[in-house]
Design an enzyme around this catalytic site. Structure first.
Site, PDB file in Angstrom:
ATOM      1  N   GLU A  41       0.848  -1.200   0.000  1.00  0.00           N
ATOM      2  CA  GLU A  41       0.000   0.000   0.000  1.00  0.00           C
ATOM      3  C   GLU A  41       0.882   1.248   0.000  1.00  0.00           C
ATOM      4  O   GLU A  41       2.034   1.217   0.460  1.00  0.00           O
ATOM      5  CB  GLU A  41      -0.912  -0.052   1.245  1.00  0.00           C
ATOM      6  CG  GLU A  41      -1.846   1.116   1.435  1.00  0.00           C
ATOM      7  CD  GLU A  41      -2.876   1.317   0.333  1.00  0.00           C
ATOM      8  OE1 GLU A  41      -2.460   1.537  -0.818  1.00  0.00           O
ATOM      9  OE2 GLU A  41      -4.085   1.293   0.624  1.00  0.00           O
TER      10      GLU A  41
ATOM     11  N   LYS B  92       0.602   7.460   8.832  1.00  0.00           N
ATOM     12  CA  LYS B  92       0.398   8.636   9.690  1.00  0.00           C
ATOM     13  C   LYS B  92      -0.158   8.137  11.018  1.00  0.00           C
ATOM     14  O   LYS B  92      -1.385   7.999  11.160  1.00  0.00           O
ATOM     15  CB  LYS B  92      -0.618   9.587   9.041  1.00  0.00           C
ATOM     16  CG  LYS B  92      -0.207  10.150   7.696  1.00  0.00           C
ATOM     17  CD  LYS B  92      -1.339  11.037   7.162  1.00  0.00           C
ATOM     18  CE  LYS B  92      -1.075  11.549   5.777  1.00  0.00           C
ATOM     19  NZ  LYS B  92      -2.246  12.208   5.172  1.00  0.00           N
TER      20      LYS B  92
ATOM     21  N   ASP C  69      -3.599   5.933   6.373  1.00  0.00           N
ATOM     22  CA  ASP C  69      -3.986   7.200   6.986  1.00  0.00           C
ATOM     23  C   ASP C  69      -4.870   6.884   8.200  1.00  0.00           C
ATOM     24  O   ASP C  69      -4.364   6.658   9.295  1.00  0.00           O
ATOM     25  CB  ASP C  69      -4.695   8.032   5.911  1.00  0.00           C
ATOM     26  CG  ASP C  69      -5.070   9.423   6.342  1.00  0.00           C
ATOM     27  OD1 ASP C  69      -4.516   9.913   7.327  1.00  0.00           O
ATOM     28  OD2 ASP C  69      -5.928  10.040   5.688  1.00  0.00           O
TER      29      ASP C  69
HETATM   30  P1  IMP Z   1      -7.304   5.423   4.940  1.00  0.00           P
HETATM   31  O1  IMP Z   1      -8.454   4.490   4.750  1.00  0.00           O
HETATM   32  O2  IMP Z   1      -7.732   6.686   5.650  1.00  0.00           O
HETATM   33  O3  IMP Z   1      -6.111   4.791   5.636  1.00  0.00           O
HETATM   34  O4  IMP Z   1      -6.921   5.952   3.496  1.00  0.00           O
HETATM   35  C1  IMP Z   1      -5.931   5.395   2.716  1.00  0.00           C
HETATM   36  C2  IMP Z   1      -5.954   6.011   1.332  1.00  0.00           C
HETATM   37  O5  IMP Z   1      -6.216   7.426   1.360  1.00  0.00           O
HETATM   38  C3  IMP Z   1      -4.569   5.865   0.701  1.00  0.00           C
HETATM   39  O6  IMP Z   1      -4.471   4.648   0.002  1.00  0.00           O
HETATM   40  C4  IMP Z   1      -4.507   7.079  -0.202  1.00  0.00           C
HETATM   41  O7  IMP Z   1      -5.060   6.778  -1.448  1.00  0.00           O
HETATM   42  C5  IMP Z   1      -5.363   8.124   0.480  1.00  0.00           C
HETATM   43  N1  IMP Z   1      -4.545   9.079   1.264  1.00  0.00           N
HETATM   44  C6  IMP Z   1      -4.448   9.170   2.599  1.00  0.00           C
HETATM   45  N2  IMP Z   1      -3.624  10.151   2.981  1.00  0.00           N
HETATM   46  C7  IMP Z   1      -3.165  10.710   1.844  1.00  0.00           C
HETATM   47  C8  IMP Z   1      -2.237  11.807   1.581  1.00  0.00           C
HETATM   48  O8  IMP Z   1      -1.659  12.458   2.473  1.00  0.00           O
HETATM   49  N3  IMP Z   1      -2.018  12.082   0.258  1.00  0.00           N
HETATM   50  C9  IMP Z   1      -2.612  11.399  -0.753  1.00  0.00           C
HETATM   51  N4  IMP Z   1      -3.474  10.390  -0.547  1.00  0.00           N
HETATM   52  C10 IMP Z   1      -3.747  10.040   0.745  1.00  0.00           C
END
Ligand code: IMP
Length: 179
Positions: free
Chosen positions: A103, A135, A107
């Site tokens: 991945e 993060k 986030d």
């Molecule tokens: P999560 O479900 O919040 O962990 O989101 C993951 C997805 O959000 C990643 O695979 C990215 O496509 C997108 N994403 C999260 N943070 C960022 C960022 O800082 N820049 C660009 N895409 C992000």
């Protein structure tokens, strides 16, 4: 080298340079080579964001391995739980396989928690996760990630596969939104 760039309406500055990213990816590959010695892992790279990380990682993986690519749909409404992501394009049978999910960034962790649950339901022999960026402050669900490239602050980043509204995936350095 121009260090500040504009993408759409926002300005970004260099955060982690390409050579630093690639050195770290090489270290992740070495760890994977040790851990999977004698096995034949199947890498599942999540499109679009992980294409650059996956390509760089695979160049340093020396164990016999396979790679395939899949997508995760945007949220689909369901009657029961509200919203879930669907895995699209996984044609391989992962039952009994040593699977490594690749991945770009974790986030909130919600996407990865869902992907992991859906993959585990297909009975792989093992399942581990590698993400180039994480993060920790943004994490909303605990998740075990075996190979993390960089833990970064809770700020929006782009480059090295990551986009801002479609743009920036091609940038070799990682950029962060200017304050
Ligand atoms: P999560 O479900 O919040 O962990 O989101 C993951 C997805 O959000 C990643 O695979 C990215 O496509 C997108 N994403 C999260 N943070 C960022 C960022 O800082 N820049 C660009 N895409 C992000």
């Amino acid at each position: 080298m121009q260090s500040t760039i504009q993408v759409h309406d926002k300005h970004f500055e260099v955060f982690i340079e390409k050579n630093v990213i690639e050195h770290r990816i090489n270290e992740l590959a070495s760890q994977i080579n040790q851990d999977y010695e004698g096995k034949r892992p199947l890498f599942l790279a999540i499109l679009n964001g992980s294409f650059m990380f996956a390509a760089e990682l695979m160049k340093s993986v020396t164990v016999a391995c396979e790679i395939t690519f899949l997508r995760v749909s945007s949220y689909q409404a369901t009657e029961s739980s509200g919203k879930v992501h669907q895995i699209l394009g996984l044609l391989e049978n992962i039952e009994g396989r040593d699977v490594i999910v690749v991945e770009d960034i974790v986030d909130t962790g919600l996407t990865m928690v869902e992907i992991k649950a859906q993959l585990l339901a297909q009975n792989p022999a093992s399942l581990s996760i590698t993400t180039l960026f994480q993060k920790p402050e943004a994490l909303r669900q605990p998740i075990d990630i075996q190979y993390i490239g960089f833990e970064i602050e809770n700020k929006f980043v782009l480059g090295y596969g990551l986009d801002y509204d479609g743009l920036g995936r091609n940038l070799g350095d990682l950029y962060v939104l200017c304050e």
